[in-house]
Scaffold this active site. Structure first.
Site, PDB file in Angstrom:
ATOM      1  N   HIS A  41       0.508  -0.305 -10.353  1.00 59.17           N
ATOM      2  CA  HIS A  41      -0.382  -1.122  -9.515  1.00 59.17           C
ATOM      3  C   HIS A  41      -0.768  -2.416 -10.233  1.00 59.17           C
ATOM      4  O   HIS A  41      -1.953  -2.751 -10.374  1.00 59.17           O
ATOM      5  CB  HIS A  41      -1.638  -0.344  -9.121  1.00 59.17           C
TER       6      HIS A  41
ATOM      7  N   ARG B 235       0.854  -1.183   0.000  1.00 59.67           N
ATOM      8  CA  ARG B 235       0.000   0.000   0.000  1.00 59.67           C
ATOM      9  C   ARG B 235       0.895   1.240   0.000  1.00 59.67           C
ATOM     10  O   ARG B 235       1.918   1.283   0.698  1.00 59.67           O
ATOM     11  CB  ARG B 235      -0.929   0.028   1.223  1.00 59.67           C
TER      12      ARG B 235
END
Length: 311
Positions: free
Chosen positions: A274, A226
């Site tokens: 991502h 994250r």
């Protein structure tokens, strides 16, 4: 009685999930109808994502559980209207395997020094073999499903593996540390650190200047977890100063990463968009159906979110 499963993760996702999830529900022995619209009082289960269209869960008074298609729940766990049990995706075999492959690839890339050979405009002949894996310490912060799977794979390659988690864990061939006392020990002298922690109040900026300073000189940071886990300013300062030799980052505080962000231009930062791992439709559908079946049997949901911990 036929169960009503409301798919609330969006039209685009429904186009991908309609057939495999309908099939998986049937194969799990469930008499269920998968819908995108239903009267709230008729809904038995909701399948969603943190950005799903159901944001007010108050009307869903008979809903037994909410299943998210994502592993991360920071975008939904704080929703005060969501009082139903919430389950996150934890055992999607495709998601896990994708993460293992991405992490292993980038750890090996930095361990072997591949970049110097892939981009070598001066045709330098630097005849220096890399160390063996056993001579390189790799620390994984976060020993959940994904972190444990990555640690096991890297251990089979032969790396000197360490892991850290909030609570005590045990992984074969991995030196496991936990809690505040074990955090520094897991980092001390590590050559490569991989972040696979959830985004919670307790983990934000967990890799700050002090933590980076405990790593081996010239260490590498790899973050597929994250974005908020890392203090961006401290990371850039450590790269400029030489404490870190490289950072490979797949997740960011703002996504997509703004075009003017310094990560894009920094010569010792690799940005990936991502893509470290994604929920795979077929395997995720099987996990969703299996979790609904568990609930129908009166069993505990897999991936049940602890609201106090935030994951």
């Amino acid at each position: 009685m036929t169960l009503t499963v409301l798919f609330a993760a969006g039209d685009a996702a429904f186009a991908d999930y309609e057939a495999p999830l309908t099939r998986a529900l049937s194969e799990a022995g469930l008499d269920a109808r998968l819908v995108t619209e239903a009267a709230p009082e008729d809904v038995d289960y909701i399948v969603t994502a943190p950005n799903g269209w159901v944001q007010d869960f108050t009307p869903y008074t008979n809903t037994k559980a909410v299943q998210t298609l994502w592993a991360g729940v920071e975008g939904i766990v704080g929703n005060d209207t969501l009082t139903q049990p919430l389950a996150r995706m934890v055992d999607d075999e495709g998601l896990t395997q994708g993460m293992v492959e991405w992490v292993t690839g980038h750890v090996l890339r930095h361990h072997l020094g591949m970049d110097a050979h892939i981009v070598n405009p001066d045709h330098a002949w630097d005849h220096q073999a890399p160390p063996l894996a056993a001579e390189r310490t790799v620390t994984i912060l976060g020993l959940g499903t994904l972190g444990t799977a990555c640690a096991r794979m890297l251990a089979t390659v032969g790396f000197d593996m360490r892991g850290w988690s909030r609570t005590e864990k045990s992984v074969e061939d991995v030196a496991c540390h936990h809690g505040d006392a074990g955090f520094g020990t897991a980092l001390d002298g590590a050559d490569i650190v991989v972040l696979l922690l959830p985004d919670t109040a307790a983990t934000r900026n967990v890799l700050d200047a002090a933590a980076i300073g405990r790593l081996a000189r010239g260490a590498v940071v790899i973050n597929p977890g994250r974005g908020p886990l890392i203090d961006d300013d401290a990371l850039l300062a450590a790269l400029d100063e030489g404490q870190l030799s490289h950072a490979t980052l797949d997740v960011f505080r703002t996504e997509p990463l703004p075009q003017d962000h310094p990560f894009w231009a920094h010569p010792r930062v690799t940005v990936t968009p991502h893509i470290a791992s994604e929920t795979r439709t077929d395997s995720a559908a099987r996990e969703v159906a299996a979790n609904i079946a568990r609930c129908e049997r009166g069993e505990t949901l897999k991936g049940l979110v602890d609201r106090d911990r935030g994951y």
